[in-house]
Design a protein around this motif. Sequence first.
Motif, PDB file in Angstrom:
ATOM      1  N   GLY A   1      -1.566  -8.997  -6.085  1.00 64.75           N
ATOM      2  CA  GLY A   1       0.041  -8.674  -6.247  1.00 64.75           C
ATOM      3  C   GLY A   1       0.182  -7.170  -6.659  1.00 64.75           C
ATOM      4  O   GLY A   1      -0.702  -6.499  -6.894  1.00 64.75           O
ATOM      5  N   ASN A   2       1.429  -6.846  -6.588  1.00 64.89           N
ATOM      6  CA  ASN A   2       1.908  -5.373  -7.053  1.00 64.89           C
ATOM      7  C   ASN A   2       2.009  -5.284  -8.271  1.00 64.89           C
ATOM      8  O   ASN A   2       2.750  -6.247  -8.939  1.00 64.89           O
ATOM      9  CB  ASN A   2       3.051  -5.037  -6.127  1.00 64.89           C
ATOM     10  CG  ASN A   2       2.977  -3.700  -5.825  1.00 64.89           C
ATOM     11  OD1 ASN A   2       1.957  -3.143  -5.300  1.00 64.89           O
ATOM     12  ND2 ASN A   2       4.050  -2.818  -5.982  1.00 64.89           N
ATOM     13  N   LYS A   3       1.354  -4.300  -8.897  1.00 64.61           N
ATOM     14  CA  LYS A   3       1.493  -4.133 -10.424  1.00 64.61           C
ATOM     15  C   LYS A   3       2.094  -2.849 -10.622  1.00 64.61           C
ATOM     16  O   LYS A   3       1.834  -1.785  -9.887  1.00 64.61           O
ATOM     17  CB  LYS A   3      -0.050  -4.146 -11.049  1.00 64.61           C
ATOM     18  CG  LYS A   3      -0.797  -5.304 -11.153  1.00 64.61           C
ATOM     19  CD  LYS A   3      -2.013  -5.269 -11.581  1.00 64.61           C
ATOM     20  CE  LYS A   3      -3.152  -4.748 -10.581  1.00 64.61           C
ATOM     21  NZ  LYS A   3      -4.462  -5.038 -10.352  1.00 64.61           N
TER      22      LYS A   3
ATOM     23  N   VAL B   1      -1.812   3.542  -6.405  1.00 62.41           N
ATOM     24  CA  VAL B   1      -3.101   3.580  -6.565  1.00 62.41           C
ATOM     25  C   VAL B   1      -3.419   2.302  -6.145  1.00 62.41           C
ATOM     26  O   VAL B   1      -3.354   1.229  -6.821  1.00 62.41           O
ATOM     27  CB  VAL B   1      -3.457   4.053  -7.966  1.00 62.41           C
ATOM     28  CG1 VAL B   1      -4.844   4.073  -7.933  1.00 62.41           C
ATOM     29  CG2 VAL B   1      -2.917   5.492  -8.234  1.00 62.41           C
ATOM     30  N   ASN B   2      -4.375   1.986  -4.953  1.00 61.25           N
ATOM     31  CA  ASN B   2      -4.704   0.720  -4.460  1.00 61.25           C
ATOM     32  C   ASN B   2      -3.270  -0.131  -4.449  1.00 61.25           C
ATOM     33  O   ASN B   2      -2.580   0.397  -3.867  1.00 61.25           O
ATOM     34  CB  ASN B   2      -5.784   0.209  -5.519  1.00 61.25           C
ATOM     35  CG  ASN B   2      -6.765   0.981  -5.403  1.00 61.25           C
ATOM     36  OD1 ASN B   2      -7.141   1.723  -4.415  1.00 61.25           O
ATOM     37  ND2 ASN B   2      -7.741   1.021  -6.537  1.00 61.25           N
ATOM     38  N   ASP B   3      -3.496  -1.254  -5.085  1.00 67.32           N
ATOM     39  CA  ASP B   3      -1.966  -2.030  -4.877  1.00 67.32           C
ATOM     40  C   ASP B   3      -1.373  -1.861  -6.215  1.00 67.32           C
ATOM     41  O   ASP B   3      -0.332  -2.889  -6.373  1.00 67.32           O
ATOM     42  CB  ASP B   3      -2.482  -3.708  -4.901  1.00 67.32           C
ATOM     43  CG  ASP B   3      -3.382  -4.135  -6.028  1.00 67.32           C
ATOM     44  OD1 ASP B   3      -3.954  -3.114  -6.818  1.00 67.32           O
ATOM     45  OD2 ASP B   3      -3.383  -5.371  -5.936  1.00 67.32           O
TER      46      ASP B   3
ATOM     47  N   ASN C   1       1.048  13.666  -0.610  1.00 68.82           N
ATOM     48  CA  ASN C   1       2.446  13.034  -0.271  1.00 68.82           C
ATOM     49  C   ASN C   1       2.498  11.359   0.151  1.00 68.82           C
ATOM     50  O   ASN C   1       3.431  10.766   0.058  1.00 68.82           O
ATOM     51  CB  ASN C   1       2.853  14.130   0.882  1.00 68.82           C
ATOM     52  CG  ASN C   1       3.231  15.335   0.864  1.00 68.82           C
ATOM     53  OD1 ASN C   1       3.718  15.657  -0.536  1.00 68.82           O
ATOM     54  ND2 ASN C   1       2.987  16.264   1.227  1.00 68.82           N
ATOM     55  N   GLN C   2       1.214  11.093   0.771  1.00 66.96           N
ATOM     56  CA  GLN C   2       0.877   9.673   0.944  1.00 66.96           C
ATOM     57  C   GLN C   2       1.109   9.126  -0.191  1.00 66.96           C
ATOM     58  O   GLN C   2       1.560   7.988  -0.273  1.00 66.96           O
ATOM     59  CB  GLN C   2      -0.312   9.740   1.678  1.00 66.96           C
ATOM     60  CG  GLN C   2      -0.702   8.285   2.132  1.00 66.96           C
ATOM     61  CD  GLN C   2      -2.049   8.261   2.587  1.00 66.96           C
ATOM     62  OE1 GLN C   2      -2.400   9.432   2.989  1.00 66.96           O
ATOM     63  NE2 GLN C   2      -2.864   7.133   2.519  1.00 66.96           N
ATOM     64  N   TYR C   3       0.437   9.365  -1.411  1.00 58.95           N
ATOM     65  CA  TYR C   3       0.482   8.625  -2.510  1.00 58.95           C
ATOM     66  C   TYR C   3       1.823   8.620  -3.602  1.00 58.95           C
ATOM     67  O   TYR C   3       2.062   8.001  -4.308  1.00 58.95           O
ATOM     68  CB  TYR C   3      -0.630   8.956  -3.603  1.00 58.95           C
ATOM     69  CG  TYR C   3      -2.038   8.473  -3.008  1.00 58.95           C
ATOM     70  CD1 TYR C   3      -2.355   7.084  -3.230  1.00 58.95           C
ATOM     71  CD2 TYR C   3      -2.947   9.279  -2.344  1.00 58.95           C
ATOM     72  CE1 TYR C   3      -3.394   6.500  -2.582  1.00 58.95           C
ATOM     73  CE2 TYR C   3      -4.092   8.577  -1.748  1.00 58.95           C
ATOM     74  CZ  TYR C   3      -4.426   7.334  -1.707  1.00 58.95           C
ATOM     75  OH  TYR C   3      -5.603   6.881  -1.346  1.00 58.95           O
TER      76      TYR C   3
END
Length: 170
Positions: free
Chosen positions: A1-3, A50-52, A163-165
């Motif tokens: 899940g998204n944290k 950062v990751n999920d 820019n992606q992150y």
Amino acid sequence: GNKNINAKLVLLGDVGAGKSSLVLRFVKGQFVEFQESTIGAAFFSQTLAVNDATVKFEIWDTAGQERYHSLAPMYYRGAAAAIIVYDITNQGSFDRAKKWVQELQAQGNPNMVMALAGNKSDLLDSRKVAAEDAQTYAQENGLFFMETSAKSAANQRDCRECNQYRIQPG
Ligand code: GTP
Ligand code: MG
């Protein structure tokens, strides 16, 4: 899940080591030759994926001038991480960094993650602090270590990746 994670980060180090410049590079991708000396402290935030997880960095950029030393505990208490910055062309700034490490070991949050940054790595011809010495010191004290350049952005994420992150401007 998204944290969603909030991470309080503090930068400490000698006057002119490049704390504000590193923050400006991280938050805005910019560098200025005539960065003004910080008065008191400055606050910035930056949200990254950062990751999920979504990590919101709450960054306190402290002032290196000795007259502001007594304010520092307000900023490092409760910080999840500290970056102690020195200038590789200035031995005194490395000595000052070691003092900060001692203070954090004595008074800081024991779970705090500490990193030592040898900044101005673009100024190789003026180097006064050997990378090996700093690496050894960091290892002995349980710190992460890297040399950085706020000017050339060496050892920071490639800008496209940045820019992606990056989720939203600070
Ligand atoms: P205080 O706020 O006074 O504690 O200083 P600071 O640690 O925030 O240093 P600051 O970022 O203001 O940088 C001091 C000077 O060093 C400025 O003129 C910057 O342009 C310069 N500087 C900072 N980082 C670098 C770097 O990586 N390379 C070079 N060549 N110059 C840098
Ligand atoms: Mg500053």
